[in-house]
Design a protein around this motif. Structure first.
Motif, mmCIF file in Angstrom:
data_model
loop_
_atom_site.group_PDB
_atom_site.id
_atom_site.type_symbol
_atom_site.label_atom_id
_atom_site.label_comp_id
_atom_site.label_asym_id
_atom_site.label_seq_id
_atom_site.Cartn_x
_atom_site.Cartn_y
_atom_site.Cartn_z
ATOM 1 N N VAL A 1 5.026 -23.455 12.423
ATOM 2 C CA VAL A 1 4.980 -23.914 13.174
ATOM 3 C C VAL A 1 3.809 -24.970 13.847
ATOM 4 O O VAL A 1 4.020 -25.791 13.903
ATOM 5 N N SER A 2 3.057 -23.923 13.550
ATOM 6 C CA SER A 2 1.525 -25.191 13.744
ATOM 7 C C SER A 2 1.590 -26.615 12.824
ATOM 8 O O SER A 2 1.293 -27.237 13.309
ATOM 9 N N ALA A 3 1.463 -26.109 11.736
ATOM 10 C CA ALA A 3 1.450 -27.589 10.856
ATOM 11 C C ALA A 3 2.707 -28.309 10.986
ATOM 12 O O ALA A 3 1.848 -29.855 11.097
ATOM 13 N N LEU A 4 3.962 -27.900 11.378
ATOM 14 C CA LEU A 4 4.096 -29.306 12.023
ATOM 15 C C LEU A 4 3.952 -30.198 12.981
ATOM 16 O O LEU A 4 3.951 -31.718 13.524
ATOM 17 N N ASP A 5 3.764 -29.083 14.265
ATOM 18 C CA ASP A 5 2.894 -30.047 14.954
ATOM 19 C C ASP A 5 1.662 -30.550 15.103
ATOM 20 O O ASP A 5 1.139 -31.929 15.900
ATOM 21 N N LEU A 6 0.703 -30.312 13.906
ATOM 22 C CA LEU A 6 -0.633 -31.148 13.385
ATOM 23 C C LEU A 6 0.221 -32.098 13.148
ATOM 24 O O LEU A 6 -0.215 -33.275 12.975
ATOM 25 N N LEU A 7 1.628 -32.615 12.548
ATOM 26 C CA LEU A 7 1.879 -33.251 11.884
ATOM 27 C C LEU A 7 2.782 -34.486 12.341
ATOM 28 O O LEU A 7 3.312 -35.772 12.473
ATOM 29 N N LEU B 1 1.474 -21.361 2.017
ATOM 30 C CA LEU B 1 1.126 -21.383 3.156
ATOM 31 C C LEU B 1 -0.033 -21.376 4.125
ATOM 32 O O LEU B 1 -0.667 -22.537 4.652
ATOM 33 N N LEU B 2 -0.845 -20.452 3.012
ATOM 34 C CA LEU B 2 -2.333 -20.876 3.664
ATOM 35 C C LEU B 2 -3.251 -21.756 3.630
ATOM 36 O O LEU B 2 -3.320 -22.369 4.714
ATOM 37 N N HIS B 3 -3.184 -22.465 2.062
ATOM 38 C CA HIS B 3 -4.075 -23.598 2.139
ATOM 39 C C HIS B 3 -3.512 -24.952 2.140
ATOM 40 O O HIS B 3 -4.574 -26.153 2.761
ATOM 41 N N SER B 4 -2.091 -25.400 2.852
ATOM 42 C CA SER B 4 -1.457 -26.020 2.530
ATOM 43 C C SER B 4 -1.651 -26.184 4.786
ATOM 44 O O SER B 4 -1.983 -27.366 4.809
ATOM 45 N N TYR B 5 -1.433 -24.971 5.692
ATOM 46 C CA TYR B 5 -2.242 -25.388 6.854
ATOM 47 C C TYR B 5 -3.342 -25.270 7.182
ATOM 48 O O TYR B 5 -3.626 -26.693 8.194
ATOM 49 N N LEU B 6 -4.789 -24.995 6.307
ATOM 50 C CA LEU B 6 -6.175 -25.076 6.342
ATOM 51 C C LEU B 6 -6.254 -26.178 5.875
ATOM 52 O O LEU B 6 -7.588 -26.605 6.467
ATOM 53 N N GLY B 7 -5.398 -26.990 4.769
ATOM 54 C CA GLY B 7 -5.755 -28.279 5.024
ATOM 55 C C GLY B 7 -5.903 -29.395 6.001
ATOM 56 O O GLY B 7 -6.429 -30.232 6.019
ATOM 57 N N LEU B 8 -4.893 -29.139 6.332
ATOM 58 C CA LEU B 8 -4.774 -30.041 7.177
ATOM 59 C C LEU B 8 -5.450 -30.170 8.581
ATOM 60 O O LEU B 8 -5.813 -30.909 9.369
ATOM 61 N N ALA B 9 -5.887 -28.449 8.779
ATOM 62 C CA ALA B 9 -6.837 -28.466 10.125
ATOM 63 C C ALA B 9 -8.253 -29.155 10.077
ATOM 64 O O ALA B 9 -8.349 -29.468 10.573
ATOM 65 N N ALA B 10 -8.308 -28.358 8.665
ATOM 66 C CA ALA B 10 -9.997 -29.349 7.918
ATOM 67 C C ALA B 10 -9.616 -30.908 7.556
ATOM 68 O O ALA B 10 -10.996 -31.516 8.110
ATOM 69 N N LEU B 11 -8.769 -31.478 7.505
ATOM 70 C CA LEU B 11 -9.298 -33.171 7.730
ATOM 71 C C LEU B 11 -8.933 -33.478 9.357
ATOM 72 O O LEU B 11 -9.706 -34.864 9.370
ATOM 73 N N SER B 12 -8.147 -32.343 9.857
ATOM 74 C CA SER B 12 -8.108 -33.310 11.236
ATOM 75 C C SER B 12 -9.562 -33.385 11.614
ATOM 76 O O SER B 12 -10.479 -34.232 12.206
ATOM 77 N N GLN C 1 -4.556 -39.102 10.932
ATOM 78 C CA GLN C 1 -2.959 -38.851 10.298
ATOM 79 C C GLN C 1 -1.921 -37.609 10.724
ATOM 80 O O GLN C 1 -1.128 -37.087 10.315
ATOM 81 N N VAL C 2 -3.526 -36.686 11.107
ATOM 82 C CA VAL C 2 -3.336 -35.542 11.809
ATOM 83 C C VAL C 2 -3.154 -35.001 13.688
ATOM 84 O O VAL C 2 -4.709 -35.811 13.700
ATOM 85 N N LYS C 3 -2.659 -34.204 13.978
ATOM 86 C CA LYS C 3 -3.101 -34.851 15.688
ATOM 87 C C LYS C 3 -5.048 -33.780 15.794
ATOM 88 O O LYS C 3 -5.096 -32.787 14.822
ATOM 89 N N CYS D 1 -7.734 -23.137 15.548
ATOM 90 C CA CYS D 1 -7.406 -23.458 14.555
ATOM 91 C C CYS D 1 -5.641 -23.561 14.883
ATOM 92 O O CYS D 1 -4.711 -23.303 14.409
ATOM 93 N N LEU D 2 -5.636 -24.422 15.798
ATOM 94 C CA LEU D 2 -4.349 -25.353 16.205
ATOM 95 C C LEU D 2 -4.768 -26.168 16.906
ATOM 96 O O LEU D 2 -5.917 -26.653 17.296
#
Length: 438
Positions: free
Chosen positions: A51-57, A392-403, A409-411, A418-419
């Protein structure tokens, strides 16, 4: 003839947003891969990542109908424990057959409660169905005399580890349900005791290592994940020391914030291949204009030397993609002399953000590492190491780290929770409703 860098030839790697959205949509709308079958009893944290990954995207609102959103909210409340807190999944709920004998098989769970509250926040729930009084009363019962927190309470005995992960989740629960004010409070006409914040701060102090990182226990090796959980929890309870000697009344931590910052800075590395040998020494010869600018902008409280990792020997690299061979990216590791790993781009990077020194690491290099080396080119998502399948873990934290590393490109991410910052911004209105209800 001058040798051109990969970025000059191919352009800086970009987030393939469409593939990432597709990856997370599959996770939300269809069955997860069979590898997650053994994690069925941890479904709450898997749900949070999705849910949080889709929110970041920026895809969550357009993807969910009102009925679907409400269905996910109802599922989370289905996991709420009658005595306070949340379960990781509804499979342990005995329903009408629950009794004192089988209660030990159905305890509330500290991490599950944090993930449940955070996911409700993302889904724009108003928290009015939360058993706030009993959850806040349950938290002190989860704290040991040494200040640490456990995972579950079974027959009045605290079970689970003593490391900062549980302290972070407990402090986060407390923060979402009452803010940072200390002391006993009135909830629904009853006095609810607070946790022992002083004892928790002393527990973190004891886990500080000689080289600056924070470990799971005294005299253990420091770890970026534990360091994040410790500083994040201290921020939740408003006891984080970011400059100079710590206060004693009330106590704050860490004792030596400069040492923590230095240890975190040196988590950035270009070593990406586990078979490539020991990481290169940090050298000042790479003091580029970018690095000089970064160093010159540091505050007097954080005079780190500003160096960046030396290049890993290309002959030792095992390339999986063109970018893995050529991209000049430097990820983060979790411990000394370890290879870079997607998740530590968040654990180490977010720690620097929480410590109020977000410019002490090379954020552009982290972006290049995540986008050019661990972003999966076909499936979307991120793997742990270059060439790994996404999880799931690395895909989500990868997005958070990118932000946190400056990707537009992410929120924007709130490093401490971590949201998304957008989700966290809903808390003041929730706290106001608590005050009105009390």
């Amino acid at each position: 003839m001058a040798i051109m860098r990969a970025e000059e030839i191919m352009g800086e790697p970009q987030l393939d947003k469409a593939r990432h959205v597709k990856y997370w949509t599959r996770c939300l709308k269809t069955l997860l891969p069979h590898h997650y079958t053994s994690n069925e009893s941890n479904r709450m944290y898997l749900a949070h990542f999705i849910v949080s990954a889709l929110d970041l995207l920026g895809a969550l609102d357009n993807m969910l109908t009102n009925d679907e959103r409400q269905g996910y909210i109802d599922w989370i409340y289905r996991c709420q424990h009658p005595d306070g807190g949340f379960r990781m999944w509804p499979g342990t709920d005995f329903g009408a057959r629950a009794n004192r004998e089988n209660a030990r098989w159905d305890p509330a769970n500290i991490p599950a409660t944090y993930f449940a509250l955070a996911t409700l926040l993302i889904l724009k729930d108003d928290f009015k169905r939360i058993n706030r009084r009993d959850t806040l009363a349950w938290l002190p019962r989860m704290q040991r005399p040494d200040g640490s927190f456990g995972e579950t309470l079974v027959s009045d005995r605290i079970e689970g580890g003593q490391d900062p992960r549980f302290g972070y989740c407990a402090a986060g629960i407390r923060y979402m349900l009452r803010g940072t004010n200390e002391g006993d409070i009135m909830v629904e006409g009853q006095t609810v005791r607070d946790v022992d914040v002083d004892a928790f701060v002393r527990c973190v102090r004891l886990a500080e290592a000689h080289d600056g990182g924070i470990a799971d226990a005294p005299f253990h090796e420091p770890h970026a994940g534990y360091t994040f959980c410790a500083v994040g929890a201290l921020a939740f309870v408003d006891r984080l020391n970011t400059r100079g000697p710590p206060a004693e009344q009330p106590p704050t931590a860490p004792c030596d914030p400069q040492a923590v910052l230095s240890w975190l800075v040196y988590r950035q590395t270009e070593l990406t291949d586990p078979d490539a040998g020991v990481d290169s020494e940090f050298v000042k010869s790479q003091d580029t204009s970018h690095t000089r600018k970064k160093r010159d902008g540091m505050t007097s409280e954080a005079q780190i030397d500003g160096t960046v990792p030396a290049h890993q020997d290309p002959e030792c690299s095992v390339g999986v993609t063109m970018f893995d061979l050529l991209v000049d990216g430097a990820g983060m590791n979790g411990r000394i002399n370890k290879v870079a790993d997607t998740c530590y781009g968040f654990w180490a990077g977010a720690s620097l953000h929480v410590m109020q020194q977000p410019n002490l690491y090379h954020r552009e290099a982290v972006r290049r590492y995540l986008l050019g080396k661990t972003q999966h080119p076909v499936l979307g998502g991120h793997g742990k190491f270059p060439g790994d399948l996404p999880d799931l873990l690395h895909s989500y934290l990868g997005l958070a780290a990118l932000s946190l590393a400056g990707s537009d490109q992410v929120k924007e991410v709130d490093g401490g929770m971590c949201l998304s910052k957008e989700a966290r911004s809903r808390l003041p209105a929730i706290w106001e409703s608590f005050a009105t209800a009390t």
